[in-house]
Design a protein around this motif. Structure first.
Motif, PDB file in Angstrom:
ATOM      1  N   ALA A  55      -2.266   2.250   1.559  1.00  0.00           N
ATOM      2  CA  ALA A  55      -1.759   3.309   0.477  1.00  0.00           C
ATOM      3  C   ALA A  55      -1.335   2.503  -0.581  1.00  0.00           C
ATOM      4  CB  ALA A  55      -0.559   3.867   1.215  1.00  0.00           C
ATOM      5  N   ASP A  56      -0.758   3.455  -1.749  1.00  0.00           N
ATOM      6  CA  ASP A  56      -0.303   2.895  -3.140  1.00  0.00           C
ATOM      7  C   ASP A  56       0.776   3.674  -3.466  1.00  0.00           C
ATOM      8  OD1 ASP A  56      -2.125   0.959  -3.829  1.00  0.00           O
ATOM      9  OD2 ASP A  56      -3.659   2.489  -4.116  1.00  0.00           O
ATOM     10  N   LEU A  57       1.612   3.364  -4.228  1.00  0.00           N
ATOM     11  CA  LEU A  57       2.995   3.791  -4.728  1.00  0.00           C
ATOM     12  C   LEU A  57       2.554   4.095  -6.098  1.00  0.00           C
ATOM     13  CD1 LEU A  57       6.094   2.282  -3.158  1.00  0.00           C
ATOM     14  CD2 LEU A  57       4.738   4.304  -2.430  1.00  0.00           C
ATOM     15  N   ARG A  58       2.833   5.376  -6.783  1.00  0.00           N
ATOM     16  CA  ARG A  58       2.483   5.792  -8.246  1.00  0.00           C
ATOM     17  C   ARG A  58       3.907   6.307  -8.583  1.00  0.00           C
ATOM     18  NH1 ARG A  58       1.080  10.009 -11.524  1.00  0.00           N
ATOM     19  NH2 ARG A  58      -0.569   9.695 -13.004  1.00  0.00           N
ATOM     20  N   PHE A  59       4.513   5.724  -9.772  1.00  0.00           N
ATOM     21  CA  PHE A  59       5.668   6.010 -10.365  1.00  0.00           C
ATOM     22  C   PHE A  59       5.539   6.482 -11.591  1.00  0.00           C
ATOM     23  CE2 PHE A  59      10.099   4.972 -11.918  1.00  0.00           C
ATOM     24  CZ  PHE A  59      10.680   5.960 -11.356  1.00  0.00           C
ATOM     25  N   SER A 114       7.777   8.898 -14.682  1.00  0.00           N
ATOM     26  CA  SER A 114       8.497  10.120 -15.296  1.00  0.00           C
ATOM     27  C   SER A 114       9.583  10.928 -14.153  1.00  0.00           C
ATOM     28  CB  SER A 114       7.541  11.152 -15.978  1.00  0.00           C
ATOM     29  OG  SER A 114       6.991  10.618 -17.104  1.00  0.00           O
ATOM     30  N   GLY A 115      10.037  10.055 -13.215  1.00  0.00           N
ATOM     31  CA  GLY A 115      10.861  10.474 -12.455  1.00  0.00           C
ATOM     32  C   GLY A 115      10.107  10.908 -11.027  1.00  0.00           C
ATOM     33  N   THR A 116       8.747  10.810 -11.069  1.00  0.00           N
ATOM     34  CA  THR A 116       8.175  11.333  -9.866  1.00  0.00           C
ATOM     35  C   THR A 116       7.250  10.202  -9.174  1.00  0.00           C
ATOM     36  OG1 THR A 116       7.499  13.432 -10.847  1.00  0.00           O
ATOM     37  CG2 THR A 116       6.041  12.557  -9.232  1.00  0.00           C
ATOM     38  N   LEU A 117       7.752  10.216  -7.750  1.00  0.00           N
ATOM     39  CA  LEU A 117       7.182   9.141  -7.240  1.00  0.00           C
ATOM     40  C   LEU A 117       6.020   9.603  -6.225  1.00  0.00           C
ATOM     41  CD1 LEU A 117       7.287   5.801  -5.945  1.00  0.00           C
ATOM     42  CD2 LEU A 117       9.222   6.683  -4.427  1.00  0.00           C
ATOM     43  N   GLN A 118       4.918   9.062  -5.882  1.00  0.00           N
ATOM     44  CA  GLN A 118       3.897   9.747  -5.054  1.00  0.00           C
ATOM     45  C   GLN A 118       3.498   8.423  -4.126  1.00  0.00           C
ATOM     46  OE1 GLN A 118       1.095  11.091  -8.024  1.00  0.00           O
ATOM     47  NE2 GLN A 118       1.485  13.308  -6.945  1.00  0.00           N
ATOM     48  N   ILE A 119       3.295   8.935  -2.884  1.00  0.00           N
ATOM     49  CA  ILE A 119       2.656   7.860  -1.817  1.00  0.00           C
ATOM     50  C   ILE A 119       1.056   8.352  -1.931  1.00  0.00           C
ATOM     51  CG2 ILE A 119       2.771   6.931   0.403  1.00  0.00           C
ATOM     52  CD1 ILE A 119       5.587   7.657   0.529  1.00  0.00           C
ATOM     53  N   LEU A 120       0.338   7.630  -2.120  1.00  0.00           N
ATOM     54  CA  LEU A 120      -1.395   8.022  -2.249  1.00  0.00           C
ATOM     55  C   LEU A 120      -1.855   7.204  -0.962  1.00  0.00           C
ATOM     56  CD1 LEU A 120      -1.800   7.416  -6.047  1.00  0.00           C
ATOM     57  CD2 LEU A 120      -1.125   9.460  -4.929  1.00  0.00           C
ATOM     58  N   ASP A 121      -2.528   7.826  -0.050  1.00  0.00           N
ATOM     59  CA  ASP A 121      -3.165   7.467   0.812  1.00  0.00           C
ATOM     60  C   ASP A 121      -4.731   7.131   0.626  1.00  0.00           C
ATOM     61  OD1 ASP A 121      -4.805   9.992   1.254  1.00  0.00           O
ATOM     62  OD2 ASP A 121      -3.277  10.480   2.773  1.00  0.00           O
ATOM     63  N   ASN A 122      -5.511   6.719   1.329  1.00  0.00           N
ATOM     64  CA  ASN A 122      -6.920   6.181   1.208  1.00  0.00           C
ATOM     65  C   ASN A 122      -7.758   7.463   1.186  1.00  0.00           C
ATOM     66  OD1 ASN A 122      -6.803   6.431   3.826  1.00  0.00           O
ATOM     67  ND2 ASN A 122      -7.956   4.743   4.368  1.00  0.00           N
ATOM     68  N   GLY A 131      -7.246  10.418  -0.165  1.00  0.00           N
ATOM     69  CA  GLY A 131      -6.975  11.409  -1.409  1.00  0.00           C
ATOM     70  C   GLY A 131      -5.648  12.309  -1.282  1.00  0.00           C
ATOM     71  N   GLY A 132      -4.810  12.087  -0.139  1.00  0.00           N
ATOM     72  CA  GLY A 132      -3.701  12.687   0.125  1.00  0.00           C
ATOM     73  C   GLY A 132      -2.720  12.110  -0.790  1.00  0.00           C
ATOM     74  N   ALA A 133      -1.541  12.879  -0.846  1.00  0.00           N
ATOM     75  CA  ALA A 133      -0.401  12.269  -1.727  1.00  0.00           C
ATOM     76  C   ALA A 133       0.968  13.102  -1.021  1.00  0.00           C
ATOM     77  CB  ALA A 133      -0.408  12.531  -3.011  1.00  0.00           C
ATOM     78  N   GLN A 134       2.118  12.300  -0.939  1.00  0.00           N
ATOM     79  CA  GLN A 134       3.180  12.814  -0.639  1.00  0.00           C
ATOM     80  C   GLN A 134       4.068  12.426  -2.088  1.00  0.00           C
ATOM     81  OE1 GLN A 134       4.139  10.595   3.147  1.00  0.00           O
ATOM     82  NE2 GLN A 134       5.194  12.425   3.217  1.00  0.00           N
ATOM     83  N   THR A 135       4.743  13.853  -2.450  1.00  0.00           N
ATOM     84  CA  THR A 135       5.594  13.548  -3.691  1.00  0.00           C
ATOM     85  C   THR A 135       6.890  13.699  -3.861  1.00  0.00           C
ATOM     86  OG1 THR A 135       3.409  14.488  -4.847  1.00  0.00           O
ATOM     87  CG2 THR A 135       5.355  14.526  -6.118  1.00  0.00           C
ATOM     88  N   PHE A 136       7.728  12.945  -4.520  1.00  0.00           N
ATOM     89  CA  PHE A 136       8.927  13.077  -4.204  1.00  0.00           C
ATOM     90  C   PHE A 136       9.687  13.079  -5.938  1.00  0.00           C
ATOM     91  CE2 PHE A 136       7.652  10.672  -0.765  1.00  0.00           C
ATOM     92  CZ  PHE A 136       8.356  11.289   0.195  1.00  0.00           C
TER      93      PHE A 136
END
Length: 388
Positions: free
Chosen positions: A239-243, A245-253, A255-260
């Motif tokens: 997985a990767d973390l994408r941050f 403008s105040g949005t954090l996403q956990i990207l899986d392999n 194509g899915g994502a959890q967004t905070f």
């Protein structure tokens, strides 16, 4: 050609981290720049006098793609060396060379350095300890690693890219170094039918899982335990973390994502670099997976580990990988074309004259079923070479 003016003739620099810390002496100081992906560039550096000042000049002498031994969608095997080492010629003086190795997204990088013969350290009265004058420098994920002299560095792994730098001064010449690199797909680790072997087995996976659980228990701030806004997750290696403008996403392999949303800051930690803060700016920040993420009161804390140890070959597997890669070196040392060129008869003729000590077929087929993704990759490539 570029020029940099400076007053001192020689600059002493301390580089590295922790146990790998080394001190180096270099005449021409140039900040490392990445060559294009999977290419390298070499410069000739010289010191000239301009009135009362000294001037460092750099003139590019080589700019080429990194040689590829074998490549499929799952792996790529490459080879680099100090200029002349592949022909048994000592490296020249006043060299600055940089190689930029870049694997495909989601792949990992394994490397070994089978030849390492550089000018030994010299005594320094300024630092009261030996220092490197010719050196090999690896810009690694968690810092830099510098080596000189004759001791071979141990094979190791990195995320999907590595910057390698080699420098020589104006004095002595030595045989140099060679380095083999394997970009591999970590998904190969989980393919069915593999044989459990060494430290890549399930026991190693259980050990790292236990360590993660312990970190999860101990790393949450005390006030977070009873806070509704608290979150804690183990971030896997795929997985990767994408941050941004105040949005954090956990990207899986897949194509899915959890967004905070509403994350004001992200704080990253690893044991070598320590703590660093990233504000909620518009700049995009990508963080590699394998660690523990904790979110408390609009702040994200990410404890970042190195590469998942389950991908590391055991000492026995490293020896086998070394043998496979050595055979590749022998095969290509006197052949400039790739293994996909020419007829089957031409390939058979080249194998007969180039392979120094072919692996027994049972050892090759056994390695094809290994649980270790690096060994599986080099074994498959070697099998393709000897069976065509």
């Amino acid at each position: 050609m570029s020029a940099v003016f400076f007053i001192a003739f020689t600059l002493l620099i301390t580089v590295g981290n922790g146990a790998d810390e080394s001190t180096v002496i270099t005449d021409c100081v140039t900040e490392p720049k990445f060559p294009p992906d999977n290419s390298y560039v070499c410069y000739r550096t010289q010191i000239v006098k301009v009135g009362p000042f000294k001037k460092c000049t750099t003139e590019r002498t080589i700019s080429r793609n990194i040689p590829v031994f074998s490549q499929t969608s799952n792996y790529t095997i490459m080879y680099i060396n100090s200029p002349g080492a592949d022909q048994g010629i000592p490296y020249s003086n006043d060299l600055l060379c940089r190689w930029h190795i870049k694997c495909r997204d989601k792949q990992l990088l394994y490397f070994d350095i089978p030849e390492h013969s550089l000018e030994p350290m010299i005594d320094s009265s300024i630092f009261a300890k030996p220092v490197c004058v010719d050196y090999l420098k690896l810009y690694r994920d968690f810092g830099t690693q510098v080596t000189c002299g004759f001791k071979e560095p141990i094979g190791d792994m990195e995320p999907n890219q590595l910057l390698v730098e080699f420098r020589s001064n104006s004095k002595l010449r030595f045989p140099g170094f060679s380095m083999r690199l394997v970009c591999f797909d970590p998904d190969l680790q989980g393919e069915g039918g593999c044989a459990t072997s060494g430290s890549s087995s399930r026991s190693k996976r259980a050990t790292i899982s236990s360590e993660i659980n312990q970190l999860e228990t101990n790393s949450v701030p005390g006030e977070a335990k009873n806070t509704d806004t608290a979150l804690q997750k183990t971030i896997p290696s795929y997985a990767d973390l994408r941050f941004q403008s105040g949005t954090l996403q956990i990207l899986d392999n897949k194509g899915g994502a959890q967004t905070f949303n509403g994350i004001e800051y992200i704080v990253t930690y690893n044991e070598i670099k320590g703590v660093s803060f990233v504000s909620a700016s518009n700049a995009l920040v990508m963080l590699r997976g394998f660690g523990v993420l904790t979110v408390v009161n609009h702040t994200a804390y990410y404890t970042k580990f190195g590469i998942d140890p389950k991908f590391a070959p055991s000492p026995e597997e490293k020896n086998t990988i070394r043998h496979f890669l050595q055979e590749y070196t022998s095969f290509f040392s006197n052949n400039t074309s790739t293994i996909d060129d020419g007829s089957s008869q031409q390939l058979r003729n080249r194998r007969a004259t180039s392979l120094s000590n072919p692996m027994p077929i049972n050892a090759v087929t056994s390695s094809l079923n290994s649980c270790n993704a690096v060994l599986r990759s080099v074994a498959q490539s070697y099998f393709n070479l000897v069976s065509r």
